[in-house]
Design a protein around this motif. Structure first.
Motif, PDB file in Angstrom:
ATOM      1  N   SER A 202       0.821  -1.209   0.000  1.00  0.00           N
ATOM      2  CA  SER A 202       0.000   0.000   0.000  1.00  0.00           C
ATOM      3  C   SER A 202       0.856   1.261   0.000  1.00  0.00           C
ATOM      4  CB  SER A 202      -0.935  -0.013   1.214  1.00  0.00           C
ATOM      5  OG  SER A 202      -1.765   1.124   1.220  1.00  0.00           O
TER       6      SER A 202
ATOM      7  N   PHE B 117       0.355   3.897  -2.845  1.00  0.00           N
ATOM      8  CA  PHE B 117      -0.222   5.190  -2.484  1.00  0.00           C
ATOM      9  C   PHE B 117       0.583   5.829  -1.355  1.00  0.00           C
ATOM     10  CE2 PHE B 117      -3.785   2.037  -3.035  1.00  0.00           C
ATOM     11  CZ  PHE B 117      -3.997   2.284  -4.388  1.00  0.00           C
TER      12      PHE B 117
ATOM     13  N   ILE C 290      -0.965   8.641   1.061  1.00  0.00           N
ATOM     14  CA  ILE C 290      -1.847   8.362   2.194  1.00  0.00           C
ATOM     15  C   ILE C 290      -1.061   8.357   3.503  1.00  0.00           C
ATOM     16  CG2 ILE C 290      -3.315   6.577   3.243  1.00  0.00           C
ATOM     17  CD1 ILE C 290      -4.226   5.791   0.491  1.00  0.00           C
TER      18      ILE C 290
ATOM     19  N   GLU D 215      -7.601   6.590   9.322  1.00  0.00           N
ATOM     20  CA  GLU D 215      -6.247   6.881   8.865  1.00  0.00           C
ATOM     21  C   GLU D 215      -5.201   6.620   9.935  1.00  0.00           C
ATOM     22  OE1 GLU D 215      -5.683  10.235   5.642  1.00  0.00           O
ATOM     23  OE2 GLU D 215      -7.103  10.919   7.164  1.00  0.00           O
TER      24      GLU D 215
ATOM     25  N   THR E 260      -8.215   0.657   1.484  1.00  0.00           N
ATOM     26  CA  THR E 260      -7.971   1.260   0.171  1.00  0.00           C
ATOM     27  C   THR E 260      -7.939   0.228  -0.944  1.00  0.00           C
ATOM     28  OG1 THR E 260      -5.569   1.171   0.555  1.00  0.00           O
ATOM     29  CG2 THR E 260      -6.702   3.207   1.130  1.00  0.00           C
TER      30      THR E 260
ATOM     31  N   TRP F 171      -5.824   9.983  -1.732  1.00  0.00           N
ATOM     32  CA  TRP F 171      -5.988   8.705  -2.429  1.00  0.00           C
ATOM     33  C   TRP F 171      -6.348   8.992  -3.885  1.00  0.00           C
ATOM     34  CZ3 TRP F 171     -10.306   4.598  -1.259  1.00  0.00           C
ATOM     35  CH2 TRP F 171      -9.975   3.392  -1.892  1.00  0.00           C
TER      36      TRP F 171
ATOM     37  N   ASP G 253      -6.060   7.222  -6.666  1.00  0.00           N
ATOM     38  CA  ASP G 253      -6.151   6.053  -7.538  1.00  0.00           C
ATOM     39  C   ASP G 253      -7.401   6.154  -8.409  1.00  0.00           C
ATOM     40  OD1 ASP G 253      -5.889   3.585  -8.699  1.00  0.00           O
ATOM     41  OD2 ASP G 253      -6.768   2.505  -7.004  1.00  0.00           O
TER      42      ASP G 253
ATOM     43  N   ALA H  32      -1.330   7.664  -8.214  1.00  0.00           N
ATOM     44  CA  ALA H  32      -0.860   6.396  -7.649  1.00  0.00           C
ATOM     45  C   ALA H  32       0.364   5.902  -8.408  1.00  0.00           C
ATOM     46  CB  ALA H  32      -1.986   5.360  -7.697  1.00  0.00           C
TER      47      ALA H  32
END
Length: 752
Positions: free
Chosen positions: A111, A115, A118, A385, A395, A414, A416, A452
């Motif tokens: 992750s 990303f 984040i 978060e 996510t 985020w 994406d 992303a």
């Protein structure tokens, strides 16, 4: 094995999972809690909010904790099942915990590489000493490395399970397969409460699996397999039930938040950052001098979809009151979608975090597949978060999750685009040949500029290691100009985000072509506003001022059905146009009569031409100022009012919406706005201050950064000033007090 066999999932699995969940939930809550949103400290605001609505915070905590518990129950049960098949004996809690922690760390690394934005606040604000670990991951690995390891673990488990079924064909093996299918279905659908209920039954009646007949297991497995196919079956059934009217083309209004006109075809290293848009431009009508009416998302979209200025419908900022929002979609301000519904169209809105405006007013969409925004959702996001081990699942970076918390769709970090592309594809599959429209709104270019993997690496400096490595943190009070190195990195992030959106756009066109609807579709590509990126003294952002070309000058491309409007040799238009032109253009195309007058013009009469026959001017105004401090030039030439956190109110009756409800504040915001009128050559800006009204006039072609004020000596000055006043008086019913423009609502208060 008889009915008194020990349960396949003993109660100790529940106890281990519960203690594991509690420990890490509290650990991250203590050491990773933030009250910052896009650089704005909302700690005091949330404390006030939570004090008044503490029950919402408790429900949020329960929700996030429940998801964490279900996921840990899932992982512990699968690891326990693996050991059961391998060695047929009980394994200690720390061995199980090690494997669960190992899997979650792999998912977290996956992750973070996918990303990294984040996790930006964690690595750059709370624990910057750990940032080198994130640098290492993004510099030397890719998400596929961790997907491979996780995939091998999952593949090994399935091989073991299938081997168990093949060799033994026992009720135990069939029950294990049923268990995996249930967990997979819950994971992909996000129904975590159903999952917890399932585990409760499992631990309560776990010994009873031997009483179920083998044929019953077979039927249950087939039924679960069918449930996996339900979404596709439903889409196919929906397509069959919708009316088919091939004479009515599908309509796609595609937009990217903050997409600047000058980034279309912009080349870096000899290559364009928008190759898909460049190709599309050859098949569409291109309007080169197109401008938004207000560089803030909510009012900009309200203007585009109603065809009226914000000064008319009164939605003039991001946080309109209930009375203001109710004017959108009313009889006086019907939207494009409402007018299309009258001729048989269904309308959809699809978007990421900045599309949270669509559920907040009656824009006339039949279905909105976009996040909402309110204080409750903001609380869920802040709570979720903080849980680092939970974020990969929330996510969807771990095996098709991402449906657990719909509130996570509204994360500004985020970027994406794949999740909203999937929703877009679902609509096109579902609607088939029926008349429908889709408004698609991507937020990847909006600050903090969060494309992303691998897009965030596209045009950034690989040797830059600082707080702008992955995103541009926003602080509206900070007027300090970054160094040249930092500025180049920020612009690289923006260009990378543009490149990511272009890839999204290319996927959309490929989908339309694959379904055979591209040629006869109406496709409109535009943006709600642009973005300043430290040109001259303009700073970074949008909505605070009207200087330069960056914040109002946006792209507009329109492709009409080939059978009805031929793309002529002359398909580039250089006359000035406005976002309020889209409404009358579509109304004329479909022959829909309207009772209202519109400030915009239909663009159909100028197709095939290069300019207007007469001179034309377009209007724009600023948004709301988020901060009342800072050394920005616009802070020195504005009428002050409190910062945005002081202006807001949480309205529980409206699902905890955040609104500016005080009428005095609303009036002050409207009165204080900077306004502009511009034609193809010049721009006039009206700036009310406490010392009087200041006017600025700039030559757009010779002075695109607006450095040299030509007012009042230029011959255009008086003419454009009069035209600006006429425009505002006409569309806002404003009055004059000296040189000040008094909005209509203020006039009404004064008259009463």
């Amino acid at each position: 094995m008889g009915p008194n066999q020990a349960p396949l999932f003993p109660i100790r699995i529940l106890k281990i999972s519960l203690w594991f969940t509690v420990f890490f939930y509290l650990f991250f809550l203590i050491f990773n809690t933030s009250f910052t949103i896009m650089g704005v400290d909302v700690g005091d605001f949330l404390k006030q909010y939570l004090g008044a609505f503490f029950g919402v915070y408790l429900s949020t905590t329960f929700k996030v904790f429940s998801i964490s518990l279900f996921l840990h129950l899932t992982l512990f049960s699968l690891v326990s099942l693996t050991y059961h098949f391998l060695i047929r004996r009980e394994v200690s809690w720390y061995v199980l915990s090690f494997w669960v922690l190992f899997i979650e760390c792999l998912a977290l690394c996956h992750s973070m590489v996918s990303f990294p934005q984040i996790y930006g606040e964690f690595f750059f604000f709370r624990y910057p000493s750990f940032a080198s670990f994130l640098y290492f991951l993004t510099d030397h690995t890719s998400p596929s490395y961790f997907s491979l390891v996780l995939g091998l673990i999952l593949f090994g488990f399935f091989i073991l399970l299938l081997r168990q079924i093949y060799l033994h064909k026992t009720k135990e093996s069939f029950f294990a397969l049923l268990h995996v299918l249930v967990l997979g279905l819950v994971h992909t659908s996000g129904f975590y409460l159903v999952g917890i209920f399932y585990f409760a039954i499992l631990f309560w009646q776990g010994k009873q699996y031997q009483r179920i007949h083998v044929k019953t297991y077979g039927l249950l497995i087939l039924f679960l397999g069918f449930l996996y196919l339900v979404p596709n079956v439903w889409n196919q059934m929906s397509a069959l039930t919708h009316s088919k009217e091939n004479c009515k083309p599908p309509i796609f209004i595609l937009s990217a938040d903050s997409l600047r006109y000058d980034k279309i075809g912009f080349k870096i290293g000899g290559k364009s950052i928008t190759p898909n848009i460049d190709s599309f431009s050859k098949e569409s009508f291109v309007f080169h001098d197109h401008h938004t009416t207000i560089p803030r998302t909510f009012p900009s979209w309200a203007d585009l979809l109603t065809g009226q200025y914000s000064m008319s419908h009164k939605v003039r900022d991001m946080f309109p009151s209930l009375e203001e929002k109710q004017r959108i979609g009313s009889a006086s301000f019907p939207t494009i979608q409402q007018m299309l519904k009258g001729i048989g169209y269904r309308s959809y809105a699809v978007g990421s975090f900045a599309a949270d405006i669509f559920p907040r007013a009656n824009f006339g969409f039949d279905e909105v597949l976009a996040p909402n925004f309110n204080a409750r959702i903001m609380t869920v996001q802040r709570t979720a978060e903080s849980q680092l081990f939970l974020l990969p699942f929330l996510t969807g970076s771990w095996f098709s999750g991402g449906m657990y918390l719909e509130e996570m769709d509204g994360l500004s970090t985020w970027g994406d685009g794949s999740r909203i592309l999937d929703r877009f594809r679902s609509i096109t599959k579902r609607e088939g040949d029926a008349p429908y429209s889709v408004t698609y709104f991507s937020s990847v270019i909006h600050f903090p500029y969060t494309p992303a993997y691998p897009y965030y690496k596209s045009f950034t400096n690989p040797d830059y290691y600082g707080k702008y490595k992955y995103l541009k943190f926003v602080d509206p009070t900070n007027s300090a100009v970054p160094t040249d190195w930092e500025t180049n990195q920020i612009r690289g992030l923006f260009d990378s985000a543009v490149y990511a959106f272009d890839a999204e756009f290319g996927e959309i066109l490929s989908e339309l072509k694959a379904r055979g609807i591209y040629d006869e579709a109406i496709i409109i590509l535009t943006a709600d506003h642009g973005e300043a990126l430290y040109e001259d003294v303009h700073g970074q952002g949008h909505g605070e001022h009207l200087r330069g070309e960056a914040v109002t000058h946006v792209p507009l491309f329109i492709k009409f059905p080939k059978s009805k409007v031929e793309t002529k040799t002359e398909h580039e238009f250089f006359g000035i146009t406005s976002s309020v032109d889209i409404y009358p253009t579509l109304m004329e195309f479909f022959g829909i009569s309207t009772k209202s007058k519109f400030p915009g013009k239909s663009l159909l009469p100028v197709l095939g031409k290069s300019n207007w026959e007469e001179e034309r001017s377009v209007y724009a105004e600023t948004g709301i100022w988020f901060s009342d401090t800072g050394d920005h030039f616009f802070q020195k030439q504005r009428i002050p009012y409190p910062n945005i956190l002081s202006l807001h109110q949480v309205v529980p009756e409206e699902d905890y919406q955040i609104m500016i409800t005080d009428p005095i504040y609303r009036e002050t915001i409207a009165f204080s706005k900077h306004r502009s009128l511009q034609n193809s050559n010049y721009k006039l800006i009206y700036i009310p201050t406490r010392q009087g009204v200041v006017f600025e006039l700039y030559d757009r072609k010779k002075d695109p950064l607006n450095r040299k004020n030509l007012y009042p000596h230029h011959p255009e000055a008086a003419k454009m000033k009069n035209l600006l006043y006429q425009t505002v008086i006409q569309w806002e019913d404003a009055t004059l007090a000296g040189e000040y423009l008094i909005p209509s609502s203020l006039s009404e208060i004064n008259e009463n």
